[in-house]
Design a protein around this motif. Sequence first.
Motif, short mmCIF file in Angstrom:
data_model
loop_
_atom_site.label_atom_id
_atom_site.label_comp_id
_atom_site.label_asym_id
_atom_site.label_seq_id
_atom_site.Cartn_x
_atom_site.Cartn_y
_atom_site.Cartn_z
N PRO A 264 0.82 -1.21 0.00
CA PRO A 264 0.00 0.00 0.00
C PRO A 264 0.85 1.26 0.00
O PRO A 264 2.05 1.23 0.29
CB PRO A 264 -0.81 -0.12 1.29
CG PRO A 264 -0.16 -1.16 2.10
CD PRO A 264 0.69 -1.99 1.21
N SER A 265 0.19 2.37 -0.30
CA SER A 265 0.89 3.65 -0.35
C SER A 265 1.44 4.04 1.01
O SER A 265 1.02 3.52 2.05
CB SER A 265 -0.06 4.75 -0.84
OG SER A 265 -1.02 5.03 0.17
N ARG B 67 0.91 6.82 2.53
CA ARG B 67 -0.19 7.43 3.31
C ARG B 67 -1.04 6.34 3.98
O ARG B 67 -1.40 6.43 5.13
CB ARG B 67 -1.06 8.32 2.44
CG ARG B 67 -2.22 8.92 3.25
CD ARG B 67 -3.06 9.88 2.46
NE ARG B 67 -2.31 11.11 2.25
CZ ARG B 67 -2.12 11.67 1.07
NH1 ARG B 67 -2.61 11.13 -0.01
NH2 ARG B 67 -1.44 12.78 0.97
N HIS B 68 -1.36 5.29 3.23
CA HIS B 68 -2.13 4.16 3.78
C HIS B 68 -1.41 3.60 5.00
O HIS B 68 -2.04 3.37 6.05
CB HIS B 68 -2.29 3.09 2.70
CG HIS B 68 -3.03 1.87 3.12
ND1 HIS B 68 -2.48 0.88 3.90
CD2 HIS B 68 -4.30 1.46 2.86
CE1 HIS B 68 -3.35 -0.08 4.10
NE2 HIS B 68 -4.48 0.25 3.48
N GLN B 69 -0.12 3.39 4.88
CA GLN B 69 0.66 2.84 5.98
C GLN B 69 0.68 3.78 7.18
O GLN B 69 0.58 3.35 8.33
CB GLN B 69 2.09 2.52 5.52
CG GLN B 69 2.17 1.36 4.57
CD GLN B 69 1.73 0.06 5.22
OE1 GLN B 69 0.56 -0.27 5.24
NE2 GLN B 69 2.68 -0.66 5.76
N ASP C 12 -6.66 -4.92 7.52
CA ASP C 12 -5.62 -3.97 7.89
C ASP C 12 -5.43 -3.95 9.41
O ASP C 12 -4.30 -3.96 9.89
CB ASP C 12 -5.96 -2.56 7.39
CG ASP C 12 -5.77 -2.42 5.89
OD1 ASP C 12 -4.87 -3.09 5.34
OD2 ASP C 12 -6.50 -1.64 5.27
N VAL D 33 -8.41 0.22 5.67
CA VAL D 33 -8.07 1.55 5.15
C VAL D 33 -8.14 1.41 3.63
O VAL D 33 -7.40 0.62 3.04
CB VAL D 33 -6.67 2.01 5.61
CG1 VAL D 33 -6.34 3.37 5.02
CG2 VAL D 33 -6.61 2.04 7.15
N SER E 219 -7.96 1.95 -0.39
CA SER E 219 -7.10 2.49 -1.44
C SER E 219 -7.83 2.21 -2.75
O SER E 219 -8.73 1.36 -2.79
CB SER E 219 -5.72 1.82 -1.41
OG SER E 219 -5.83 0.45 -1.65
#
Length: 194
Positions: A39-40, A42-44, A91, A116, A118
């Motif tokens: 994931p990106s 930001r996601h993390q 997640d 989350v 995406s």
Amino acid sequence: MGLPKRDAARHTYGEYLRWPEEARYELIDGVAYAMAPAPSRRHQEVLLELARQVANALEGHPCRPFIAPFDVRLPRAGEADDEIDTVVQPDLSVVCDPRKLDDLGCRGAPDWIVEVLSPTTASHDHILKRAVYERAGVREYWLVHPVDRIVTVYRLDGARFGVPEVCELIGRQSVGVLPQIEIDWDRFAALFPQ
């Protein structure tokens, strides 16, 4: 657009355990869906902040938080682990019944699950996984939309999820089934796009 399928065959957790570790899948009703690439950032960061707040709130409490990759096996009845056909990697999940935890992860429905979203996983999480979590008896399911800055909350009402609650990611928000957890969305301000 959903996540790609591994193949057209039906699979079980026993098979899943023998697949190469570098290829990650989730099984839903025997269908193997390829997990999205990493994931990106930001996601993390959103997931890490959520996990930090949840872990702090649960310190000294018997409920335990887990972040992906963490296998949640969702049997339909009493089938052996090798025969289970639904295994997901939420997640964030919180499990309050220690009997559901073992060295493989969790067997049975966590009390609370957060995904989350995406672009590559949104429809999968909204449609397929929501139905699986409802069927399995997950008491509360949150879909965090970082781009739209909203959270969609589903709570189990009997055997079905009730009407979802949609909230802005501002202020504080308690988890209905775990009121000792209160998410402070203001701590996420720098992570959400303007």
